[in-house]
Design a protein around this motif. Structure first.
Motif, PDB file in Angstrom:
ATOM      1  N   THR A  94       0.815  -1.219   0.000  1.00  0.00           N
ATOM      2  CA  THR A  94       0.000   0.000   0.000  1.00  0.00           C
ATOM      3  C   THR A  94       0.847   1.267   0.000  1.00  0.00           C
ATOM      4  O   THR A  94       0.334   2.345  -0.302  1.00  0.00           O
ATOM      5  CB  THR A  94      -0.916   0.032   1.231  1.00  0.00           C
ATOM      6  N   GLU A  95       2.127   1.163   0.344  1.00  0.00           N
ATOM      7  CA  GLU A  95       2.996   2.336   0.385  1.00  0.00           C
ATOM      8  C   GLU A  95       4.425   1.942   0.086  1.00  0.00           C
ATOM      9  O   GLU A  95       4.787   0.761   0.157  1.00  0.00           O
ATOM     10  CB  GLU A  95       2.918   3.021   1.756  1.00  0.00           C
ATOM     11  N   GLU A 112       5.321   7.321   0.307  1.00  0.00           N
ATOM     12  CA  GLU A 112       4.058   7.677  -0.327  1.00  0.00           C
ATOM     13  C   GLU A 112       3.175   6.447  -0.470  1.00  0.00           C
ATOM     14  O   GLU A 112       3.669   5.320  -0.545  1.00  0.00           O
ATOM     15  CB  GLU A 112       4.299   8.282  -1.718  1.00  0.00           C
ATOM     16  N   ASN A 113       1.893   6.670  -0.524  1.00  0.00           N
ATOM     17  CA  ASN A 113       0.957   5.582  -0.772  1.00  0.00           C
ATOM     18  C   ASN A 113       0.931   5.240  -2.252  1.00  0.00           C
ATOM     19  O   ASN A 113       1.222   6.079  -3.109  1.00  0.00           O
ATOM     20  CB  ASN A 113      -0.450   5.950  -0.295  1.00  0.00           C
ATOM     21  N   LEU A 124      -1.489  11.803   0.280  1.00  0.00           N
ATOM     22  CA  LEU A 124      -0.426  10.860   0.635  1.00  0.00           C
ATOM     23  C   LEU A 124       0.427  10.449  -0.561  1.00  0.00           C
ATOM     24  O   LEU A 124       1.203   9.507  -0.491  1.00  0.00           O
ATOM     25  CB  LEU A 124      -1.047   9.615   1.295  1.00  0.00           C
ATOM     26  N   VAL A 125       0.252  11.168  -1.674  1.00  0.00           N
ATOM     27  CA  VAL A 125       1.084  10.959  -2.859  1.00  0.00           C
ATOM     28  C   VAL A 125       1.547  12.320  -3.370  1.00  0.00           C
ATOM     29  O   VAL A 125       1.000  13.357  -2.997  1.00  0.00           O
ATOM     30  CB  VAL A 125       0.329  10.216  -3.990  1.00  0.00           C
ATOM     31  N   ARG A 184       2.330  11.760   8.084  1.00  0.00           N
ATOM     32  CA  ARG A 184       3.223  11.407   6.984  1.00  0.00           C
ATOM     33  C   ARG A 184       4.217  12.530   6.720  1.00  0.00           C
ATOM     34  O   ARG A 184       5.397  12.281   6.438  1.00  0.00           O
ATOM     35  CB  ARG A 184       2.399  11.104   5.731  1.00  0.00           C
TER      36      ARG A 184
END
Length: 317
Positions: A94-95, A112-113, A124-125, A184
């Protein structure tokens, strides 16, 4: 004969082609970018002319790929097949880490995801506008040098990390409103030596702030006393645009009576109607804008076919 000899000077040598290919592969490998536009034809021609797989070995070395090719005692292509088999057999993740290489050779590494949207957020990206804005910052370090910077919707942190490491701001506030994104951000800033005092790699004063645009008061904005405000990929939804423009109005209002804050908004124009609505909302709020035209030096690997626009905002008299 003289003309032929002279014209050959402008034709890239096979050696130069190979160097360019290796640089492209290394940059895209570490950033885990898709190789859709990779020069496969040039690579194929090199393989046909050389009749060997040495270039494949060099590519594997550029990516490291956790392959001990030289000691394996087998052909590089065999190692490539083994690596592909491992990828196919691997479980979904997932990351993961992406590394964006800077011109001077060092890199920005971010966790990052994989999914573009996860945990109810897109933060998250790293998105294209953040990469473009980082490239613009590298071309215009004077905009940030010695100044207090606030970034809205910092996401994974790419733009801010590049600015802190390469442009020398006196202080930099990373901000977001989503708890997963904030955590994050802290993790990625620590990875890049911006938060941990023991490993801090810059003199810039760095902080991470939870910032809800709807709750931000003019008093708190005045406390920040920022000189530059930037944001990337925050214009994507009509409802968000309304809140964003109201917040930008507060920022520009708070800077009246002193040197006005320089506000830069970078957007990937995915929906022309939404982006046009953003500009109309700016005008209705008494905010002018100028498009920052001009090409930027290509540093990072991303899709450049998308329309990306950087605008500078100012309060209309």
């Amino acid at each position: 004969m003289m003309e032929c000899a002279g014209s050959n000077k402008n034709v890239p040598s096979r050696k130069q082609n190979r160097v360019d290919i290796l640089k492209q592969f290394q940059s895209r490998f570490f950033a885990t970018s898709r190789l859709v536009s990779f020069p496969w034809t040039v690579l194929e021609n090199d393989l046909e002319l050389s009749k060997s797989s040495d270039v494949i070995l060099e590519i594997l070395k550029q990516g490291d790929a956790h392959l001990q090719v030289e000691s394996a005692g087998c052909e590089p292509l065999d190692e490539l097949y083994d690596a592909l088999a491992e990828v196919v057999a691997a479980q979904d993740v997932t990351e993961g880490y992406r590394t964006y290489l800077l011109p001077r050779g060092d890199g920005v590494s971010l966790l990052e995801n994989v999914a573009l949207i996860s945990e109810g957020t897109t933060g998250l990206v790293t998105w294209e506008a953040a990469l473009y804005l980082a490239e613009w910052a590298l071309d215009h370090p004077q905009t940030f040098a010695g100044r207090k910077v606030l970034e809205l919707g910092s996401g994974a942190g790419l733009t801010g990390v590049v600015v802190c490491h390469s442009c020398g701001p006196s202080s930099y506030i990373f901000s977001d409103c989503h708890q997963s994104v904030l955590q994050r951000l802290r993790d990625n800033l620590s990875i890049n030596g911006l938060l941990n005092n023991k490993t801090k790699t810059t003199r810039t004063e760095v902080s991470v702030q939870e910032l809800d645009w709807t709750d931000m008061t003019e008093e708190r904005l005045k406390e920040f006393s920022v000189e530059v405000v930037i944001a990337a990929d925050v214009v994507y939804d009509p409802d968000v645009v309304v809140v964003l423009v109201q917040f930008l109005s507060k920022i520009l209002k708070c800077s009246r009576g002193r040197v006005p804050a320089e506000v830069l908004i970078c957007s990937t124009v995915r929906n022309p109607h939404t982006y046009a609505g953003f500009k109309h909302s700016l005008s209705d709020a008494g905010i002018g804008h100028r498009v920052m035209s001009g090409a930027v030096n290509h540093v990072f690997e991303y899709n450049r076919e998308s329309e990306i626009e950087l605008v500078q905002l100012y309060a209309c008299q």
